[in-house]
Design an enzyme around this catalytic site. Structure first.
Site, short mmCIF file in Angstrom:
data_model
loop_
_atom_site.label_atom_id
_atom_site.label_comp_id
_atom_site.label_asym_id
_atom_site.label_seq_id
_atom_site.Cartn_x
_atom_site.Cartn_y
_atom_site.Cartn_z
N HIS A 121 65.97 31.29 73.76
CA HIS A 121 64.83 30.65 73.09
C HIS A 121 63.79 31.74 72.81
O HIS A 121 63.31 31.87 71.70
CB HIS A 121 64.25 29.52 73.95
CG HIS A 121 63.06 28.83 73.33
ND1 HIS A 121 62.58 27.62 73.74
CD2 HIS A 121 62.22 29.20 72.34
CE1 HIS A 121 61.52 27.27 73.00
NE2 HIS A 121 61.27 28.22 72.16
N GLU B 274 59.34 33.48 67.01
CA GLU B 274 59.30 34.06 68.36
C GLU B 274 58.67 35.44 68.35
O GLU B 274 57.87 35.78 69.22
CB GLU B 274 60.71 34.10 68.97
CG GLU B 274 61.30 32.72 69.23
CD GLU B 274 60.48 31.89 70.21
OE1 GLU B 274 60.06 32.41 71.25
OE2 GLU B 274 60.23 30.69 69.90
N HIS C 124 55.17 35.56 70.21
CA HIS C 124 55.29 36.20 71.54
C HIS C 124 55.49 37.72 71.45
O HIS C 124 54.86 38.47 72.19
CB HIS C 124 56.46 35.58 72.31
CG HIS C 124 56.30 34.11 72.57
ND1 HIS C 124 55.43 33.61 73.50
CD2 HIS C 124 56.89 33.02 72.00
CE1 HIS C 124 55.49 32.28 73.51
NE2 HIS C 124 56.36 31.90 72.60
P1 5GP Z 1 56.57 23.30 75.31
O1 5GP Z 1 55.29 22.56 75.18
O2 5GP Z 1 57.65 22.82 74.38
O3 5GP Z 1 57.04 23.54 76.70
O4 5GP Z 1 56.23 24.76 74.78
C1 5GP Z 1 55.88 25.01 73.46
C2 5GP Z 1 55.79 26.49 73.25
O5 5GP Z 1 54.65 27.03 73.93
C3 5GP Z 1 56.95 27.29 73.80
O6 5GP Z 1 58.05 27.30 72.96
C4 5GP Z 1 56.33 28.65 73.94
O7 5GP Z 1 56.22 29.28 72.67
C5 5GP Z 1 54.97 28.31 74.46
N1 5GP Z 1 54.98 28.20 75.93
C6 5GP Z 1 55.09 27.06 76.68
N2 5GP Z 1 55.02 27.33 77.98
C7 5GP Z 1 54.87 28.68 78.07
C8 5GP Z 1 54.71 29.55 79.19
O8 5GP Z 1 54.70 29.18 80.37
N3 5GP Z 1 54.58 30.87 78.89
C9 5GP Z 1 54.57 31.35 77.62
N4 5GP Z 1 54.43 32.65 77.44
N5 5GP Z 1 54.70 30.54 76.56
C10 5GP Z 1 54.85 29.23 76.78
P1 5GP Z 2 58.01 27.57 70.62
O1 5GP Z 2 58.35 26.26 71.19
O2 5GP Z 2 58.79 28.78 71.00
O3 5GP Z 2 56.59 27.84 70.28
O4 5GP Z 2 58.51 27.22 69.19
C1 5GP Z 2 59.81 27.05 68.85
C2 5GP Z 2 59.75 26.87 67.35
O5 5GP Z 2 60.95 27.34 66.84
C3 5GP Z 2 59.54 25.43 66.95
O6 5GP Z 2 58.79 25.39 65.76
C4 5GP Z 2 60.96 24.99 66.69
O7 5GP Z 2 61.07 24.01 65.71
C5 5GP Z 2 61.59 26.28 66.19
N1 5GP Z 2 63.01 26.39 66.49
C6 5GP Z 2 63.93 26.73 65.61
N2 5GP Z 2 65.14 26.73 66.19
C7 5GP Z 2 64.96 26.39 67.49
C8 5GP Z 2 65.85 26.24 68.59
O8 5GP Z 2 67.06 26.41 68.51
N3 5GP Z 2 65.27 25.91 69.78
C9 5GP Z 2 63.93 25.72 69.93
N4 5GP Z 2 63.48 25.40 71.13
N5 5GP Z 2 63.07 25.85 68.90
C10 5GP Z 2 63.59 26.19 67.69
#
Ligand code: 5GP
Ligand code: 5GP
Length: 237
Positions: free
Chosen positions: A71, A125, A129
């Site tokens: 991811h 990503e 990040h």
């Molecule tokens: P979710 O709310 O789906 O857990 O996270 C959404 C997005 O926020 C993740 O895909 C990632 O980009 C960022 N994120 C969530 N939790 C963390 C964390 O503990 N550390 C970091 N560096 N990013 C996070």
């Molecule tokens: P994060 O949660 O890392 O901030 O964001 C993930 C982003 O990448 C979201 O906008 C999600 O729709 C997109 N994305 C594209 N492909 C994938 C996948 O295979 N897994 C996840 N978790 N996110 C994906």
């Protein structure tokens, strides 16, 4: 008169201090000073991305392997906070990772809809990040490091060796963690989501990597995430 002069001199000093602070902040930003303590390497189980209510789309290159995909590699601070979107000037450029595209398609496949080639996921990503770790990685280095780290883990093999299989069966959280700890040497944080019927299932694994992005470490802090139920489903893909 003397009071006015003193006041003016105070204001000038204050102004100078402010300008200096702003200049230092800018130098800090531009020099890419490290604003994090370690990385999370986050892996996702494709079966659990796909069998939720939101479903998924296979990438244009076809159905990914039934294995944990990447991811992201996320810089993080010891207090649980994290920097994000650090350098809007450094947009993802696929030509910089042209030699890695085959590996990215295989090990960092996108499952989001509509079906695409993965570039959007990788761009997201890197920009969210990766740009926060430019003190250790350029774009190519960022993707190469994530691929290399994932390859070191052999998570699915570790689970299989302990009899934990992606066959729709249920396992305890301890079984999953112990199997991975025994096989890889590191205990991950397990993030669960829910399948269409609401069952808790193994979705993401968080491993920790040192601030140089080179070796696995014990995690300094938990990433939060969704708690798993007492029984965790490991769905097929
Ligand atoms: P979710 O709310 O789906 O857990 O996270 C959404 C997005 O926020 C993740 O895909 C990632 O980009 C960022 N994120 C969530 N939790 C963390 C964390 O503990 N550390 C970091 N560096 N990013 C996070
Ligand atoms: P994060 O949660 O890392 O901030 O964001 C993930 C982003 O990448 C979201 O906008 C999600 O729709 C997109 N994305 C594209 N492909 C994938 C996948 O295979 N897994 C996840 N978790 N996110 C994906």
């Amino acid at each position: 008169m003397a009071a006015m002069a003193a006041r003016a001199s105070q204001l000038i000093t204050l102004g100078a201090v402010l300008v200096l602070a702003l200049a230092l902040a800018e130098v800090d930003r531009c020099s890419g000073a490290q604003d994090y303590d370690f990385f999370f390497l986050v892996l996702q189980w494709p079966g659990s991305y796909c069998d939720t209510r939101q479903s998924c789309c296979y990438p244009r290159s076809g159905k990914p392997a039934a294995d944990f995909g990447i991811h992201g590699l996320w810089p993080n601070r010891d207090d649980g906070s994290y920097p994000q979107n650090c350098n809007p000037d450094r947009e993802f450029d696929s030509s910089k990772v042209s030699d890695l595209l085959g590996s990215l398609r295989a090990q960092w496949p996108t499952l989001a809809c509509p079906a695409n080639d993965g570039l959007r996921f990788w761009a997201h990503e890197w920009e969210k990040h990766g740009t926060c770790a430019e003190d250790v990685f350029n774009e190519h280095g960022y993707f190469q490091a994530a691929l290399r780290l994932r390859a070191q883990l052999r998570v699915l093999g570790a689970l299989r060796d302990a009899g934990v299989h992606p066959d729709g069966g249920y396992y305890s959280l301890a079984q999953v963690k112990d199997a991975i700890q025994r096989g890889t040497g590191f205990e991950p944080f397990v993030d669960c989501n829910r399948d269409e019927s609401g069952n808790s299932q193994l979705y993401q694994l968080y491993f920790c990597v040192d601030a140089a992005g080179s070796r696995f470490i014990d995690c300094p802090v938990s990433p939060g995430g969704r708690p798993c139920g007492a029984r965790i489903e490991f769905p097929a893909f």
